[in-house]
Design an enzyme around this catalytic site. Structure first.
Site, PDB file in Angstrom:
ATOM      1  N   ASN A  17      20.919  26.907  54.789  1.00  0.00           N
ATOM      2  CA  ASN A  17      21.491  27.085  56.197  1.00  0.00           C
ATOM      3  C   ASN A  17      22.722  26.363  56.675  1.00  0.00           C
ATOM      4  OD1 ASN A  17      19.162  28.647  56.993  1.00  0.00           O
ATOM      5  ND2 ASN A  17      17.694  26.833  57.283  1.00  0.00           N
ATOM      6  N   CYS A  18      23.313  26.677  57.605  1.00  0.00           N
ATOM      7  CA  CYS A  18      24.771  26.160  58.235  1.00  0.00           C
ATOM      8  C   CYS A  18      24.546  24.551  58.101  1.00  0.00           C
ATOM      9  CB  CYS A  18      24.719  26.405  59.658  1.00  0.00           C
ATOM     10  SG  CYS A  18      26.216  26.063  60.435  1.00  0.00           S
ATOM     11  N   PRO A  19      25.372  23.926  57.465  1.00  0.00           N
ATOM     12  CA  PRO A  19      26.946  24.389  56.924  1.00  0.00           C
ATOM     13  C   PRO A  19      27.150  24.626  55.762  1.00  0.00           C
ATOM     14  CG  PRO A  19      26.896  22.094  57.330  1.00  0.00           C
ATOM     15  CD  PRO A  19      25.571  22.345  57.499  1.00  0.00           C
TER      16      PRO A  19
END
Length: 81
Positions: A17-19
């Site tokens: 997941n981000c980032p």
């Protein structure tokens, strides 16, 4: 459009997941030559806007295409310099 893109390297960031998709994409782009295309395969829906935003604000890279299908988001990023 994606079927006629000549991919140089594929980066699999599924499950991250981000980032992380953007960080790993940037790292992979650093190792490519001008004209090379990186295919980034992700499962984070946020990667659609994150990678586009990163490419739009980064010199030397161009977002060629983005494809969404079956919960997988594929990005094609070309190194331009």
């Amino acid at each position: 459009m994606s079927s006629n893109i000549d991919v140089t390297e594929t980066l699999d960031v599924k499950g991250q997941n981000c980032p992380m998709p953007v960080i790993k994409t940037k790292g992979a782009m650093d190792g490519l030559a001008a004209g090379d295309v990186l295919e980034v395969v992700a499962t984070d829906s946020g990667s659609m806007s994150d990678i586009k935003g990163w490419a739009d604000s980064t010199e030397g890279v161009e977002l060629v295409d983005q494809v969404e299908g079956d919960g997988v988001y594929t990005h094609y990023v070309r190194k331009t310099e």
